[in-house]
Scaffold this motif. Sequence first.
Motif, short mmCIF file in Angstrom:
data_model
loop_
_atom_site.label_atom_id
_atom_site.label_comp_id
_atom_site.label_asym_id
_atom_site.label_seq_id
_atom_site.Cartn_x
_atom_site.Cartn_y
_atom_site.Cartn_z
N GLY A 151 -5.42 18.00 -2.52
CA GLY A 151 -5.86 17.63 -0.92
C GLY A 151 -5.55 16.38 -0.66
N SER A 152 -6.26 15.44 -1.56
CA SER A 152 -5.94 13.80 -1.25
C SER A 152 -4.71 13.57 -1.21
CB SER A 152 -6.87 13.19 -2.34
OG SER A 152 -8.09 13.59 -2.38
N ALA A 153 -3.91 14.05 -2.12
CA ALA A 153 -2.31 13.64 -2.14
C ALA A 153 -1.76 13.92 -1.03
CB ALA A 153 -1.74 14.16 -3.41
N LEU A 154 -2.07 15.26 -0.44
CA LEU A 154 -1.22 15.71 0.76
C LEU A 154 -1.76 15.08 1.98
CD1 LEU A 154 -1.15 19.53 0.23
CD2 LEU A 154 0.54 17.94 -0.21
N LEU A 155 -3.07 14.72 1.91
CA LEU A 155 -3.54 14.42 3.23
C LEU A 155 -3.31 12.69 3.48
CD1 LEU A 155 -6.97 15.91 3.61
CD2 LEU A 155 -4.81 16.56 4.86
N ASP A 156 -3.00 12.05 2.32
CA ASP A 156 -2.58 10.63 2.20
C ASP A 156 -1.12 10.72 2.71
OD1 ASP A 156 -5.34 9.80 1.78
OD2 ASP A 156 -4.95 9.69 -0.36
N LEU A 157 -0.35 11.38 2.73
CA LEU A 157 1.15 11.37 2.94
C LEU A 157 1.34 10.68 4.45
CD1 LEU A 157 2.57 14.61 1.75
CD2 LEU A 157 2.92 12.45 0.81
N PRO A 158 2.12 9.90 4.76
CA PRO A 158 2.43 9.47 6.11
C PRO A 158 2.44 10.36 7.17
CG PRO A 158 3.80 8.39 4.44
CD PRO A 158 3.51 9.45 3.82
N ASP A 159 3.19 11.59 6.87
CA ASP A 159 3.61 12.64 7.69
C ASP A 159 2.58 13.93 6.89
OD1 ASP A 159 4.29 13.87 9.97
OD2 ASP A 159 6.20 14.58 9.06
N ARG A 160 1.32 13.79 7.09
CA ARG A 160 0.47 14.85 6.24
C ARG A 160 0.64 16.00 7.11
NH1 ARG A 160 -3.85 16.58 9.19
NH2 ARG A 160 -4.59 15.09 10.82
N PRO A 161 0.51 17.15 6.31
CA PRO A 161 0.51 18.72 6.78
C PRO A 161 -0.76 18.77 7.79
CG PRO A 161 0.49 18.57 4.24
CD PRO A 161 -0.22 17.28 4.74
#
Length: 342
Positions: free
Chosen positions: A235-245
């Motif tokens: 979850g941390s990896a996904l939420l730290d994306l520039p264009d997060r889900p």
Amino acid sequence: MPRPRGAVTLATVATTAGVSIATVSKVLNGRSDVSSSTRARVQEVLTQHGYVGRRPEPVSRPTVELFYQGFLSSYSVEVIQGVVAAGQDAEVDVVLNAHPRHPNGPAGRASRWIRELIAGGRRAAIGITSELTDADLAALSRARLPLVVIDPANIPEPDVTSVGSTNFAGGMAATQHLLELGHRRIGYLGGPPTSGCNQARMSGFRSAMDAAGAAVPKQYVRLSEFLYDDGVAGGSALLDLPDRPTAIFAGSDEVALGVLEAARARGLRVPEDLSVVGFDDTQVARLASPPLTTVKQPLREMGAVALRTALRLAAGETVDSHHVELATTLIVRGSAAAIPCE
């Protein structure tokens, strides 16, 4: 399960070890009147030949081995309760044990494990999300000990009897629910790549996304284990994306709880800023804050079906299918909402 590849007799073991059949029998029965050196030599030959012995006479109350690998999760506890309850109804004792890990070890370790099961009078074995090796399957086959696996951790052989749920349909239902709420940027956090149930859930996710014309960037899909810590990390990896889900479909309730924590740590509100859907409908889904929208697996019934199937196989009956799937249902609670305005 593969056919036995030829029985190994006491005479074969005795000849190879250079002792009498009576001595081999004493070693197998744990008698003390055998020297340590002789016992070690006989044990070595037993291991080399993969000898698992004959099943003892049935005990007054039959027993079934229920084994698991790794940590007991909320998922496992629900399944165990189903197996135990069905065992009580059938007047069968269920013995719970951790499955010994020997993925790359000698076949003798698998044979030793099966010998212990047979010595304990087990009628059948049931595995929960366990990864079984070729050595395990061969030893079980030689011993003619029926096996039923619930959600195997690796893709089972076609003739290994297994029980699961409609994981593909569940994956589609979870994803379609998020799509209907207006989400298009949806991530997937799943279990091991070799897990059959994970592959089916992920395929359902991708099918729903493809049907809606919604792209799935490579970085939106992460596979690990079905555990809380993996949910936090993924979850941390996904939420730290520039264009997060804007939404995440988690392959288990425990993973979903990890996503909730990852969101909390970043000041994101669920479901206002992020929608989360889990899978399993274990007790933790109902206790979560907010309560999890999730795909319900009939976990206790899966355990009960596995127990009844194992007993049928032990009685020499045939089963209609080597794989049984029970229906999943989407349970809507408070962790998913319409896409936030951007």
